[in-house]
Design a protein around this motif. Structure first.
Motif, PDB file in Angstrom:
ATOM      1  N   CYS A  58      52.261  79.777  32.702  1.00 35.91           N
ATOM      2  CA  CYS A  58      52.378  80.195  31.305  1.00 35.91           C
ATOM      3  C   CYS A  58      53.654  79.715  30.628  1.00 35.91           C
ATOM      4  O   CYS A  58      53.741  79.743  29.396  1.00 35.91           O
ATOM      5  N   PHE A  59      54.654  79.281  31.404  1.00 37.04           N
ATOM      6  CA  PHE A  59      55.895  78.817  30.771  1.00 37.04           C
ATOM      7  C   PHE A  59      55.782  77.366  30.290  1.00 37.04           C
ATOM      8  O   PHE A  59      56.684  76.867  29.618  1.00 37.04           O
ATOM      9  N   THR A  60      54.690  76.701  30.604  1.00 35.28           N
ATOM     10  CA  THR A  60      54.499  75.325  30.171  1.00 35.28           C
ATOM     11  C   THR A  60      54.410  75.260  28.648  1.00 35.28           C
ATOM     12  O   THR A  60      53.704  76.052  28.025  1.00 35.28           O
ATOM     13  N   ASP A  61      55.116  74.335  28.044  1.00 37.20           N
ATOM     14  CA  ASP A  61      55.067  74.168  26.589  1.00 37.20           C
ATOM     15  C   ASP A  61      53.867  73.303  26.201  1.00 37.20           C
ATOM     16  O   ASP A  61      53.779  72.135  26.592  1.00 37.20           O
ATOM     17  N   SER A  87      55.522  77.949  24.864  1.00 39.46           N
ATOM     18  CA  SER A  87      54.939  78.618  26.022  1.00 39.46           C
ATOM     19  C   SER A  87      53.745  79.465  25.570  1.00 39.46           C
ATOM     20  O   SER A  87      53.535  79.657  24.370  1.00 39.46           O
ATOM     21  N   ASP A  98      53.271  82.773  25.902  1.00 38.79           N
ATOM     22  CA  ASP A  98      53.718  83.999  25.241  1.00 38.79           C
ATOM     23  C   ASP A  98      54.191  83.728  23.816  1.00 38.79           C
ATOM     24  O   ASP A  98      53.848  84.462  22.885  1.00 38.79           O
TER      25      ASP A  98
END
Length: 220
Positions: A205-208, A101, A103
């Motif tokens: 933003c959580f997409t890998d 992700s 972050d």
């Protein structure tokens, strides 16, 4: 016969000129001590400078690749990037082979003494595009996180290192950014069959995705 004016046989003879002669060791020993102190001082300074020089990137990297000279500088210095990182102008770049992700990508870069890449010029954008295309292999499209995100309230785009966002040096795909509130993170979306410089895409933003880290090179 008067004893006045006769030398005393038990008294040491006076040196001519009235000054006592110094032993050579009296001069040599202090000189050696002084030289040793200077040498130790120089070694301490060099060791400290060496530690400071590697502060940008951790010393845990097993190997480094160095080249003489810094672009735009007349000083004869060596600039070094860890093996596996790519050097361009005044930065070192790491292209990941795994996905995370946004972050976690930034945390991973920070742990290596760097940050997600901050793109300031067309030349830098073209350099990144070139290397991503070389690593595409059989994949038609590959996406790499960069260090640009939108603020939650205002939707204003910001770089991770606080570099001011310049819309004239932004390389969004046509129609992007489409939704800074729901898709506040940015990635390079590179197509192996297209040469378009404009390839930034906003997404959740959580997409890998893959990532590109950037750091200043070590100078020695």
């Amino acid at each position: 016969m008067s004893m006045e004016g006769r030398p005393n046989p038990g008294a040491p003879a006076e040196e001519k000129g009235g000054c006592p002669r110094l032993s050579p060791w009296a001069v040599l020993i202090p000189a050696l001590i002084f030289k040793a102190c200077i040498t130790c001082g120089c070694l301490v300074i060099l060791h400290k400078q060496s530690r400071e020089a590697h502060r940008t990137l951790p010393e845990t990297f097993p190997e480094w690749h160095c080249a003489q000279g810094m672009p735009g500088s007349k000083e004869l210095v060596w600039t070094c990037c860890p093996m596996g990182w790519k050097a361009f102008q005044t930065s070192c770049y790491y292209f990941s082979s795994d996905v995370m992700s946004w972050d976690d990508s930034e945390k991973n870069c920070t742990a290596m003494g760097s940050h997600l890449v901050v793109i300031n010029t067309k030349a830098e954008q073209d350099f990144l595009l070139k290397w991503v295309k070389e690593m595409l292999a059989d994949l038609p499209v590959k996406m790499y996180y960069i260090g640009l995100t939108a603020q939650e309230v205002e939707g204003q785009w910001c770089w991770v290192d606080q570099t001011p966002y310049n819309k004239n040096e932004a390389f969004w795909k046509p129609g992007e950014p489409s939704d800074p509130i729901l898709e506040p993170c940015t990635a390079l979306q590179v197509n192996s069959k297209k040469q378009a410089r404009e390839n930034w895409n906003d997404l959740a933003c959580f997409t890998d995705l893959y990532r590109i880290c950037e750091s200043a090179p070590t100078c020695i």
